[in-house]
Design a protein around this motif. Structure first.
Motif, PDB file in Angstrom:
ATOM      1  N   GLU A 127       0.819  -1.214   0.000  1.00 33.25           N
ATOM      2  CA  GLU A 127       0.000   0.000   0.000  1.00 33.25           C
ATOM      3  C   GLU A 127       0.850   1.260   0.000  1.00 33.25           C
ATOM      4  O   GLU A 127       0.473   2.271  -0.601  1.00 33.25           O
ATOM      5  CB  GLU A 127      -0.930   0.007   1.217  1.00 33.25           C
ATOM      6  N   ALA A 128       1.991   1.213   0.659  1.00 32.97           N
ATOM      7  CA  ALA A 128       2.862   2.389   0.732  1.00 32.97           C
ATOM      8  C   ALA A 128       3.762   2.517  -0.488  1.00 32.97           C
ATOM      9  O   ALA A 128       4.534   3.471  -0.596  1.00 32.97           O
ATOM     10  CB  ALA A 128       3.719   2.327   1.999  1.00 32.97           C
ATOM     11  N   GLY A 129       3.657   1.573  -1.415  1.00 36.25           N
ATOM     12  CA  GLY A 129       4.544   1.567  -2.568  1.00 36.25           C
ATOM     13  C   GLY A 129       5.750   0.682  -2.315  1.00 36.25           C
ATOM     14  O   GLY A 129       5.923   0.135  -1.216  1.00 36.25           O
ATOM     15  N   PRO A 130       6.609   0.511  -3.299  1.00 32.46           N
ATOM     16  CA  PRO A 130       7.789  -0.339  -3.143  1.00 32.46           C
ATOM     17  C   PRO A 130       8.691   0.140  -2.009  1.00 32.46           C
ATOM     18  O   PRO A 130       8.715   1.328  -1.664  1.00 32.46           O
ATOM     19  CB  PRO A 130       8.498  -0.209  -4.499  1.00 32.46           C
ATOM     20  N   ASP A 131       9.430  -0.794  -1.457  1.00 30.15           N
ATOM     21  CA  ASP A 131      10.389  -0.467  -0.406  1.00 30.15           C
ATOM     22  C   ASP A 131      11.445   0.504  -0.931  1.00 30.15           C
ATOM     23  O   ASP A 131      11.813   0.469  -2.105  1.00 30.15           O
ATOM     24  CB  ASP A 131      11.058  -1.758   0.092  1.00 30.15           C
ATOM     25  N   GLU A 132      11.912   1.360  -0.050  1.00 36.73           N
ATOM     26  CA  GLU A 132      12.902   2.374  -0.434  1.00 36.73           C
ATOM     27  C   GLU A 132      14.130   1.744  -1.095  1.00 36.73           C
ATOM     28  O   GLU A 132      14.718   2.320  -2.018  1.00 36.73           O
ATOM     29  CB  GLU A 132      13.328   3.165   0.806  1.00 36.73           C
ATOM     30  N   LYS A 133      14.506   0.540  -0.646  1.00 36.92           N
ATOM     31  CA  LYS A 133      15.685  -0.119  -1.206  1.00 36.92           C
ATOM     32  C   LYS A 133      15.481  -0.506  -2.674  1.00 36.92           C
ATOM     33  O   LYS A 133      16.448  -0.639  -3.424  1.00 36.92           O
ATOM     34  CB  LYS A 133      16.021  -1.362  -0.384  1.00 36.92           C
ATOM     35  N   GLU A 134      14.218  -0.711  -3.067  1.00 40.43           N
ATOM     36  CA  GLU A 134      13.933  -1.084  -4.449  1.00 40.43           C
ATOM     37  C   GLU A 134      13.945   0.117  -5.388  1.00 40.43           C
ATOM     38  O   GLU A 134      14.065  -0.052  -6.608  1.00 40.43           O
ATOM     39  CB  GLU A 134      12.560  -1.758  -4.536  1.00 40.43           C
ATOM     40  N   LEU A 135      13.822   1.302  -4.834  1.00 37.19           N
ATOM     41  CA  LEU A 135      13.712   2.510  -5.658  1.00 37.19           C
ATOM     42  C   LEU A 135      15.097   3.049  -6.002  1.00 37.19           C
ATOM     43  O   LEU A 135      15.432   4.204  -5.726  1.00 37.19           O
ATOM     44  CB  LEU A 135      12.878   3.558  -4.921  1.00 37.19           C
ATOM     45  N   TYR A 136      15.892   2.210  -6.626  1.00 36.18           N
ATOM     46  CA  TYR A 136      17.270   2.567  -6.942  1.00 36.18           C
ATOM     47  C   TYR A 136      17.367   3.679  -7.987  1.00 36.18           C
ATOM     48  O   TYR A 136      18.382   4.369  -8.080  1.00 36.18           O
ATOM     49  CB  TYR A 136      18.023   1.331  -7.454  1.00 36.18           C
ATOM     50  N   ASP A 137      16.302   3.853  -8.781  1.00 34.43           N
ATOM     51  CA  ASP A 137      16.352   4.839  -9.862  1.00 34.43           C
ATOM     52  C   ASP A 137      15.561   6.104  -9.545  1.00 34.43           C
ATOM     53  O   ASP A 137      15.360   6.952 -10.413  1.00 34.43           O
ATOM     54  CB  ASP A 137      15.819   4.222 -11.159  1.00 34.43           C
ATOM     55  N   ILE A 138      15.122   6.263  -8.298  1.00 34.57           N
ATOM     56  CA  ILE A 138      14.237   7.365  -7.952  1.00 34.57           C
ATOM     57  C   ILE A 138      14.930   8.721  -8.035  1.00 34.57           C
ATOM     58  O   ILE A 138      14.285   9.757  -8.197  1.00 34.57           O
ATOM     59  CB  ILE A 138      13.645   7.148  -6.534  1.00 34.57           C
ATOM     60  N   GLY A 139      16.252   8.728  -7.948  1.00 33.11           N
ATOM     61  CA  GLY A 139      16.977   9.992  -7.970  1.00 33.11           C
ATOM     62  C   GLY A 139      17.253  10.532  -9.354  1.00 33.11           C
ATOM     63  O   GLY A 139      17.728  11.662  -9.501  1.00 33.11           O
ATOM     64  N   ASP A 140      16.951   9.745 -10.389  1.00 31.03           N
ATOM     65  CA  ASP A 140      17.183  10.212 -11.757  1.00 31.03           C
ATOM     66  C   ASP A 140      16.224  11.352 -12.096  1.00 31.03           C
ATOM     67  O   ASP A 140      15.091  11.401 -11.609  1.00 31.03           O
ATOM     68  CB  ASP A 140      16.990   9.066 -12.748  1.00 31.03           C
ATOM     69  N   ASP A 141      16.661  12.239 -12.961  1.00 27.64           N
ATOM     70  CA  ASP A 141      15.888  13.444 -13.267  1.00 27.64           C
ATOM     71  C   ASP A 141      14.467  13.139 -13.728  1.00 27.64           C
ATOM     72  O   ASP A 141      13.513  13.800 -13.311  1.00 27.64           O
ATOM     73  CB  ASP A 141      16.605  14.264 -14.346  1.00 27.64           C
TER      74      ASP A 141
END
Length: 536
Positions: A127-141
């Protein structure tokens, strides 16, 4: 051309057909200026956002076809159009999925959505979305817009089918420059997105797309003759309809079952009695001389040698003789599609022998498997239809049985259709047969991957295809839902309050439908004043 007036018109019911006609006029007059207007900023938002805001896939289709940018962004965080389409359409999932598929088909990049939301696509998102560790590409522009407060909303909005489309788009190689130029010059650019039109059948859609592009590039005029071979209920008819839709052409459907008499298909030859009456197929071919069109001959294996012989000249030379007047018709632009379920055992056995045919790379291993399967079917085709007819078939397009992931996606499709059907208003008519007593109902699907997989695993039958899964959705969800709906009220009213139900998995891992007592409103929707979009 006043883009604000056009936006106002579509917000007030201007149809997609009217929009197409209007944009077509200006496209012929001034292509560059029209493109600039369709991508102009209107009251702080790119104009294309207003087209997507309608959640009407046809309006989005024409807006982009005539110059709108499918990769438009808004604000300092470059909020992408694709993300807006997903979040905007969270409640109307069927329509939102159509809008999203249209954007992807016309060039929207799936990479603006963090990969953890769709790879793998067939899991239940937290419900909260993927775990922070999985969001490896979140910092891309291009994904910087996906701030923490939006991540739960995105997880809730993305349906199983939408996650599949993102996963699919991320893995597909884009069209080459020559392929795109060819398709544009031949007025067939939407064929490049054929893979986004049906669930599964990657081999069939890839083969059809390749065959069609090769045919377009040929320096001589000759009909495209295709054999769609595979079990019933696995997308043959649907792909024919989608091909016609993408090419904006008419279809003449010929149901061959029971039509073993030559005259019933082509009409009586001159000077036979009633030769002037022609036949639906004869008249269609005559009316489409030198025009691109589709003739779909379903259950072709039910035809006889006399019919096969009559098709040799149209298939080979692109010339047909009108039975009514003896005049020659140029049918070189006709796309002939013959469908058959005759070779089901061959295809089924091949899939069992080569279980990786659903997963292997389209350009290497799967290409080799495709040729092997093609040879097997071709040999059986010669035995069934004869060498003269078989030699005139341009390409054999095999349709495979659904794998487990595709079965779940078919279940999701039917659930979305159910949602759309029951969301409309209650109608009490003077004629009880015209009543619509189940209405103003909203479904919330939790753990959609588990729900759809459970239904598919229990109900999918390869010999019946998608229809068996449709029956499974009815047995598992529709019956429970209607039973609870009938228990919940004293009467039916056209202004009755909205009923909400939640579909999910219970402790026994069974699909369960329960009343939902709370409501989260309308996702902040009010014009383009979405709370989650402000200040982005």
């Amino acid at each position: 051309f006043d883009v604000e007036k056009v936006i106002g018109a579509i917000q007030n019911g201007y149809s997609a057909a009217e929009l197409r006609e209007y944009l077509s006029y200006y496209h012929k007059a001034e292509t560059t200026l029209l493109k600039e207007n369709l991508n102009a900023e209107v009251r702080g938002f790119p104009a294309t956002f207003y087209a997507v805001e309608t959640n009407d896939a046809e309006i989005v289709r024409y807006w982009i076809k005539y110059g709108g940018d499918p990769n438009a962004t808004h604000g300092t965080l470059h909020f992408p159009l694709l993300a807006f389409a997903i979040l905007r359409g969270a409640r109307a999932r069927l329509q939102a999925t159509g809008t999203m598929e249209t954007l992807l088909r016309l060039g929207a990049s799936p990479l603006v959505i963090p990969a953890a939301y769709y790879n793998p696509f067939d899991r239940d998102l937290p419900e909260a979305g993927p775990d922070e560790k999985e969001l490896y590409d979140i910092g891309d522009d291009e994904r910087f817009w996906c701030i923490p407060e939006l991540r739960p909303r995105l997880a809730a909005a993305l349906s199983l089918t939408q996650r599949y489309r993102l996963w699919q788009a991320a893995g597909l190689e884009p069209a080459t420059g020559r392929e795109r130029t060819l398709a544009i010059r031949k007025d067939a650019v939407e064929i490049l997105g054929l893979q986004y039109t049906i669930i599964g059948q990657r081999l069939a859609t890839w083969s059809l797309r390749k065959s069609f592009l090769v045919h377009l590039a040929m320096p001589f005029k000759k009909p495209l003759v295709l054999l769609f071979a595979g079990p019933r209920g696995h997308g043959k008819r649907e792909l024919v309809n989608k091909l016609a839709y993408l090419l904006s052409v008419d279809i003449q459907k010929v149901e061959c079952t029971g039509l073993n008499v030559y005259d019933e298909i082509f009409g009586v030859k001159r000077p036979g009695q009633d030769y002037t009456l022609g036949s639906p197929l004869n008249d269609f071919l005559a009316s489409k001389s030198k025009e691109r069109s589709i003739v779909f001959m379903e259950e072709f294996d039910k035809t006889n040698q006399e019919i096969h012989k009559e098709l040799l000249v149209p298939f080979d030379r692109g010339v047909y003789t009108d039975r009514r007047n003896g005049q020659k018709v140029d049918s070189s632009q006709t796309i002939w599609i013959l469908s058959t379920s005759k070779f089901d055992d061959t295809i089924s056995d091949f899939c069992i022998e080569n279980s990786n045919i659903h997963d292997s790379d389209l350009r290497s291993e799967q290409y080799a498997l495709r040729r092997q399967l093609h040879r097997r079917i071709r040999n059986e085709c010669i035995a069934s239809f004869g060498a003269p007819l078989t030699s005139r078939i341009t390409e054999i397009i095999p349709f495979l049985t659904f794998n487990t992931e595709e079965q779940a996606l078919i279940a999701d499709k039917y659930i979305m259709e159910l949602e759309s059907l029951i969301a409309g208003p209650v109608v009490k008519s003077e004629d009880p047969d015209e009543d619509r007593l189940i209405g103003n109902v909203q479904l919330e699907i939790t753990n959609d991957a588990s729900v759809c997989s459970t239904i598919a695993n229990e109900h999918y039958l390869p010999e019946f295809g998608a229809s068996s899964i449709s029956h499974g959705v009815d047995a598992t969800i529709t019956n429970q839902l209607i039973s609870r709906y009938l228990e919940d009220g004293d009467d039916f009213s056209e202004d009755q309050a909205e009923s909400r139900y939640r579909v999910g998995m219970n402790e026994d891992n069974e699909v369960e439908v329960l009343p939902e007592l709370t409501s989260d409103g309308t996702n902040g929707y009010s014009g383009l004043g979405y709370s989650w979009l402000k200040g982005r």
